[in-house]
Structures are given as C-alpha cells and as structure tokens.
Motif scaffolding. Sequence first.
Motif, short mmCIF file in Angstrom:
data_model
loop_
_atom_site.label_atom_id
_atom_site.label_comp_id
_atom_site.label_asym_id
_atom_site.label_seq_id
_atom_site.Cartn_x
_atom_site.Cartn_y
_atom_site.Cartn_z
N GLU A 187 0.80 -1.22 0.00
CA GLU A 187 0.00 0.00 0.00
C GLU A 187 0.84 1.28 0.00
OE1 GLU A 187 -3.37 0.19 -0.30
OE2 GLU A 187 -3.52 -1.99 -0.41
N GLU A 188 1.88 1.31 0.79
CA GLU A 188 2.70 2.52 0.89
C GLU A 188 3.49 2.84 -0.38
OE1 GLU A 188 5.14 -0.81 2.89
OE2 GLU A 188 3.04 -0.23 2.78
N TRP A 189 3.51 1.92 -1.33
CA TRP A 189 4.24 2.12 -2.59
C TRP A 189 3.32 2.41 -3.78
CZ3 TRP A 189 9.31 2.80 -2.95
CH2 TRP A 189 10.09 2.41 -1.86
N LYS B 47 3.86 5.71 -5.85
CA LYS B 47 5.11 5.75 -6.61
C LYS B 47 5.09 4.79 -7.80
CE LYS B 47 8.14 7.49 -3.04
NZ LYS B 47 9.29 7.27 -2.20
N ASN C 126 -4.64 -3.21 -5.37
CA ASN C 126 -3.20 -2.97 -5.50
C ASN C 126 -2.53 -3.95 -6.45
OD1 ASN C 126 -3.62 -5.07 -3.64
ND2 ASN C 126 -1.79 -4.57 -2.46
#
Length: 111
Positions: free
Chosen positions: A58-60, A63, A85
């Motif tokens: 999730e945190e990527w 980007k 995702n």
Amino acid sequence: MSAYIVTFVEPSGAERQIDNAEDGLSLMEIARQNGVEGIMGDCGGACSCATCHVYVAEEWLAKVGAPDDIEFDMLDMVSDVTKDNSRLSCQIRMREELDGLKLTVAPNSSF
C-alpha cells in the motif's frame, strides 16, 4: 547501471530480498533472474498473460502508479485474485524512486 533493493513475498510467505535490482529492468525480469517463486512471466513481458501478477504494498502504490488500460484488461482476466493494489510485474520498471519496494506474489488464478 544503478542497482536497487526490491522485496518479493513469495506464495509460501517467504520474503526474497533482491539487493541488485537493475535500473530499467522490469520487476518480472528481476524476479525471474532471481528465482522468485510464483513469477512465471510466460509471455516474456508482453502484457498478454497474468503469470507475473503481484500486489504492491500500500505505501508504494502512489510511486508505482496505476495500470494502463491494456494492463487493467489483462488483470480483469484474473479477477478472482485481483485486488485494488494488483499490478503485472512485467509492466513496472525498476527505477530510483522504487528503491526498497515491497511486492507480494499473487496466488495462481483459476483461468
């Protein structure tokens, strides 16, 4: 050429950290070169199968970016295991801003 770190979580749950992911290579190529379990890449990166399906941590997501229309259509063929995702690793090229990226290899689809 620069080399970066990418981590694949294999279907078994084992984490495979690759410390020499080359700039410009697709994540599918990197996974295959390093024997990552579950990444087959049957089409060789032509976005015409889904045997390199991964879930981006999730945190990527911002980007890495969203799939284009062709990739989205291919992911639709494996909708039984597709998530928000989901990406095809053949469509993501390693680059500096992805250094440290974490992905989970998707389970095999029933298609």
